[in-house]
Motif scaffolding. Sequence first.
Motif, short mmCIF file in Angstrom:
data_model
loop_
_atom_site.label_atom_id
_atom_site.label_comp_id
_atom_site.label_asym_id
_atom_site.label_seq_id
_atom_site.Cartn_x
_atom_site.Cartn_y
_atom_site.Cartn_z
N ARG A 477 0.71 -1.11 0.54
CA ARG A 477 -0.35 -0.21 -0.19
C ARG A 477 0.67 1.25 0.14
O ARG A 477 1.76 1.83 0.59
CB ARG A 477 -1.10 0.51 1.57
CG ARG A 477 -1.31 1.32 1.15
CD ARG A 477 -3.01 1.02 2.29
NE ARG A 477 -3.62 2.24 2.20
CZ ARG A 477 -5.17 2.10 1.55
NH1 ARG A 477 -5.11 1.69 0.56
NH2 ARG A 477 -5.62 3.57 1.84
N ARG A 496 -1.24 0.55 -10.48
CA ARG A 496 -2.59 -0.53 -11.41
C ARG A 496 -1.57 -1.54 -12.43
O ARG A 496 -2.05 -2.62 -12.58
CB ARG A 496 -3.82 0.36 -12.60
CG ARG A 496 -4.31 1.09 -11.14
CD ARG A 496 -5.72 1.75 -11.73
NE ARG A 496 -5.20 2.47 -13.75
CZ ARG A 496 -5.22 3.59 -13.84
NH1 ARG A 496 -5.99 4.06 -12.77
NH2 ARG A 496 -4.78 4.15 -15.14
N ASP A 501 -1.42 -1.53 -4.57
CA ASP A 501 -2.54 -0.27 -3.56
C ASP A 501 -1.55 0.87 -3.61
O ASP A 501 -1.08 0.82 -2.69
CB ASP A 501 -3.38 -1.21 -2.44
CG ASP A 501 -4.23 0.07 -2.28
OD1 ASP A 501 -4.88 0.73 -3.27
OD2 ASP A 501 -5.23 -0.56 -0.99
N HIS A 502 -2.86 2.10 -3.77
CA HIS A 502 -2.24 3.45 -3.34
C HIS A 502 -2.69 4.25 -3.74
O HIS A 502 -3.65 4.92 -3.43
CB HIS A 502 -1.26 3.23 -4.86
CG HIS A 502 -1.66 3.58 -6.17
ND1 HIS A 502 -2.86 3.46 -6.89
CD2 HIS A 502 -2.14 5.29 -6.64
CE1 HIS A 502 -3.46 4.07 -7.84
NE2 HIS A 502 -3.40 4.66 -7.07
#
Length: 716
Positions: A477, A496, A501-502
């Motif tokens: 993340r 992506r 996840d960001h």
Amino acid sequence: MKYLALWFFIIGVVLIVFIQFITSQNVKRLTEGNKRLLAEVAIQNRLRLLQNDVLTVESDIRGVVITDDRTHLSNVNDKIESIRREVSALRTDLRGEHAETYITELDTQVGRKIVFSQAILNAYDSKGKEAGEAVINTGRGKVLRDSIVQAVHQLDSIRQYRLNGIISNIENNGARARFMGVGLAIIACLACVLAFLYVVNKGRQQERMIQMLNESEKRIKEGAFIKEQFLANMSHEIRTPMNAILGFTNLLRRSSLTQQQQQYVDYIYSSSQNLLTLINDILDLSKIEAGMMHIEQTPFSLNGLVSSVQVMFADKAQQKGLQLTINVDPSTHDTLSGDPVRLTQVLINLLSNAIKFTERGFVHFEVRCLSQTDDEVVLQFRIKDSGVGIAPEKRKAIFERFQQAEAETTRKFGGTGLGLAIVKQLVDLQGGTIHVESEVGKGSEFIVRLPFRPIQNHTEAFAAPAEAVLNPVRGMRILVAEDNQMNQQLIRHLMRQWQMDHVMVSTGREAVEALRREPFTAVLMDIQMPEMDGYDATQAIRGELRSDVPIIAMTAHAMTGEKERCLSFGMNDYISKPLKEAELYAILQAYFRTADAQPAPAVVNLQYLRELSLGDTEFENAIVRQFIVQVPEELGLLQEAVQAGNKGQIKSIAHGMKSSVAYLGLTERLSPFLHRMEVEAVSGTDENHFQEDYEEVRRVCEQAVIEARALLSTSA
């Protein structure tokens, strides 16, 4: 004025020497005067002694006659002989002087006195006491005595006059010596004082000049700092949109496009690369002029470096139909210590020019050893082409900024004329030389000579386990702090694509608040952002939040020392824009940790590296950093060669990677795959294992890069 002061000083010295000479002459005169004075005094004493002797003889004779005592006669005769000798001596000493008349008179009267004294004695001896007294009483003796006294008085007067003259002469010589000594001493002192005052004045002027130079140097440093800041800001402002242009263009090239669209995208990508090259050249030249370009001493493989350069230009030469040949002297030491980045930059500039200015024919690149000892290896890099050539009168000008061989060169071939200027200064910084031989229409030959330090290369690798590190797993993340919308869009696409996840924020303050709300695996932090920049945001994260989350700086600043500055503010790593996908992905993997991560078997073996370093940790870290940068680039080139089926490139890259992976002990794991790729590329058979071998090499190398980053983080 300085010559006048010098003359004053010389005159002062000469006067001091002259004073010594005059003093010695005056002392000599005084000594001679004293000698004459003593001689005159001696003559006067002798005259008085003569007079006394005459009177004494007369008195003794009278005593003998009166007392009738003959015992005193012997003394009288001796004194008479002494008087004769003294008169004779005086006549000799006073010959040639104006007292000749008086000395003759004295001699005559003394002779008569002696004769008269003999007459008294003869009368006394022959006729007795009465006869002697009768001769005495005649008065003749008194007359003679008075004559002698008068003659002595005249001579004494003359000697006294001479004595007075000598004394006066001595006094005059003394006064003259004193006057000249004092006068010349005053002149010499004045000359020395003037010279001293001039020196003191010059010293004060020099102090003022030093102060002015210090102030000037301070202003120059301030100007250089302002220039550096300007270049850093310009670098950031230009590289930020360039990052988006290159990133999106690269993504667009991978998508499905028509042939015409693919051509347009290739044009955009090529122009962007040219623009980025120009920006880098200007920044490099500015860094060199500002004294901020530093030459490192890092171990590298000569064959690996040359192979990488060959891969870069093989396609360009093939597209133009040029014969590109590269030859490395096999006797040359392979493992060297130097600056491989700057050496690569020099070779890229020279080979790029050779290919650009050659329409047909060949480009030949040769590396050979000029001299080789245990402490130094001097290499000669020769790049020869059959291109347009350079006129003799233009050979020196091409190494100047913004200068090219002909006025129409820029219009025909492009470029700014900065490449060779940078090459010349980089070669000078490395203690080498560059020389060009060329003939118009027949091509050019550039010869570069550079010194390097050899490192003893061991081929054996030992299978000792390295430090345990964690293997990356899914579930990252990432917090991204970036204010540029195009860069945000590019990073979103990469996240992506990598299934990461960001969370995206636009300011440093938003990044701090996001970390305050929830945890993240790592932070990608831009440096220049509104409200709060990356430096302040990092200090707030480390200070206020007391968080040790890994922070990776993303900056378009490309100035020397920028990475060190980022690390000093508490950041963990640094990546420059335009972003390289493989480098960014490797950095994110290196800092990824989860609670359920399982340790994977380590692939890095530091035994060989530690044997090379002999305990030098800085040397080991430099090798590891070079591995982290170089290996992902070689993997990217190898992947492109495998996909294109370019066997020549596959052979060259696989051969070069053997040296690259050996430093971290990957030879036993990767040598079979790299060797098979090299052999199959040479054999030319249709059946091959390129893709299979590449995947294994990629897997091991990516894990090795992660372990290498972890090792660097642990050592820091």
